[in-house]
Design a protein around this motif. Structure first.
Motif, PDB file in Angstrom:
ATOM      1  N   ASP A 211      43.173  -2.769  10.458  1.00 48.57           N
ATOM      2  CA  ASP A 211      43.355  -1.817  11.557  1.00 48.57           C
ATOM      3  C   ASP A 211      44.627  -2.136  12.348  1.00 48.57           C
ATOM      4  O   ASP A 211      44.601  -2.263  13.568  1.00 48.57           O
TER       5      ASP A 211
ATOM      6  N   ALA B 121      47.618  -0.295  12.027  1.00 49.35           N
ATOM      7  CA  ALA B 121      48.549   0.811  11.802  1.00 49.35           C
ATOM      8  C   ALA B 121      49.680   0.840  12.833  1.00 49.35           C
ATOM      9  O   ALA B 121      50.795   1.249  12.520  1.00 49.35           O
TER      10      ALA B 121
ATOM     11  N   ASP C  55      42.131   2.840   9.925  1.00 49.15           N
ATOM     12  CA  ASP C  55      43.086   3.518  10.805  1.00 49.15           C
ATOM     13  C   ASP C  55      44.396   3.916  10.135  1.00 49.15           C
ATOM     14  O   ASP C  55      45.349   4.257  10.808  1.00 49.15           O
ATOM     15  N   GLY C  56      44.484   3.868   8.834  1.00 51.73           N
ATOM     16  CA  GLY C  56      45.723   4.245   8.163  1.00 51.73           C
ATOM     17  C   GLY C  56      46.610   3.081   7.756  1.00 51.73           C
ATOM     18  O   GLY C  56      47.677   3.290   7.182  1.00 51.73           O
ATOM     19  N   THR C  57      46.183   1.876   8.032  1.00 56.45           N
ATOM     20  CA  THR C  57      46.967   0.697   7.652  1.00 56.45           C
ATOM     21  C   THR C  57      47.264   0.692   6.161  1.00 56.45           C
ATOM     22  O   THR C  57      48.402   0.465   5.744  1.00 56.45           O
ATOM     23  N   ARG C  58      46.254   0.939   5.361  1.00 58.76           N
ATOM     24  CA  ARG C  58      46.442   0.908   3.904  1.00 58.76           C
ATOM     25  C   ARG C  58      47.469   1.935   3.458  1.00 58.76           C
ATOM     26  O   ARG C  58      48.330   1.637   2.624  1.00 58.76           O
ATOM     27  N   GLU C  59      47.422   3.122   3.992  1.00 66.95           N
ATOM     28  CA  GLU C  59      48.374   4.167   3.613  1.00 66.95           C
ATOM     29  C   GLU C  59      49.800   3.767   3.981  1.00 66.95           C
ATOM     30  O   GLU C  59      50.746   4.009   3.219  1.00 66.95           O
ATOM     31  N   ILE C  60      49.959   3.146   5.135  1.00 69.14           N
ATOM     32  CA  ILE C  60      51.289   2.677   5.562  1.00 69.14           C
ATOM     33  C   ILE C  60      51.786   1.608   4.595  1.00 69.14           C
ATOM     34  O   ILE C  60      52.939   1.642   4.152  1.00 69.14           O
TER      35      ILE C  60
END
Length: 67
Positions: A14, A16, A45-50
């Motif tokens: 988490d 991001a 929270d989008g960490t992986r996508e970043i």
């Protein structure tokens, strides 16, 4: 691909709001023979996508994710 001389481990969960800046800090180093192993520990929270976007932009960035 040859094994890099330096491996950097970046655990994140988490994060991001800060993880792109952390990756940028590693990428900004003058020493170029490195790999960044970013480990996403179940972020929601989008960490992986970043991190995955960073990996697509630079082959030295590898992403491992806990599902």
């Amino acid at each position: 691909m040859a094994t890099p001389r330096v491996s950097v481990l970046l655990p994140a969960r988490d994060a991001a709001g800060t993880v792109a800046r952390a990756v940028a800090g590693v990428r900004a180093q003058t020493f170029s023979d490195w790999e960044l192993i970013a480990i996403d520990d179940g972020s929601v929270d989008g960490t992986r996508e970043i991190l995955e976007a960073e990996g697509r932009a630079d082959a030295r960035v590898r992403v491992l994710a806990r599902l």
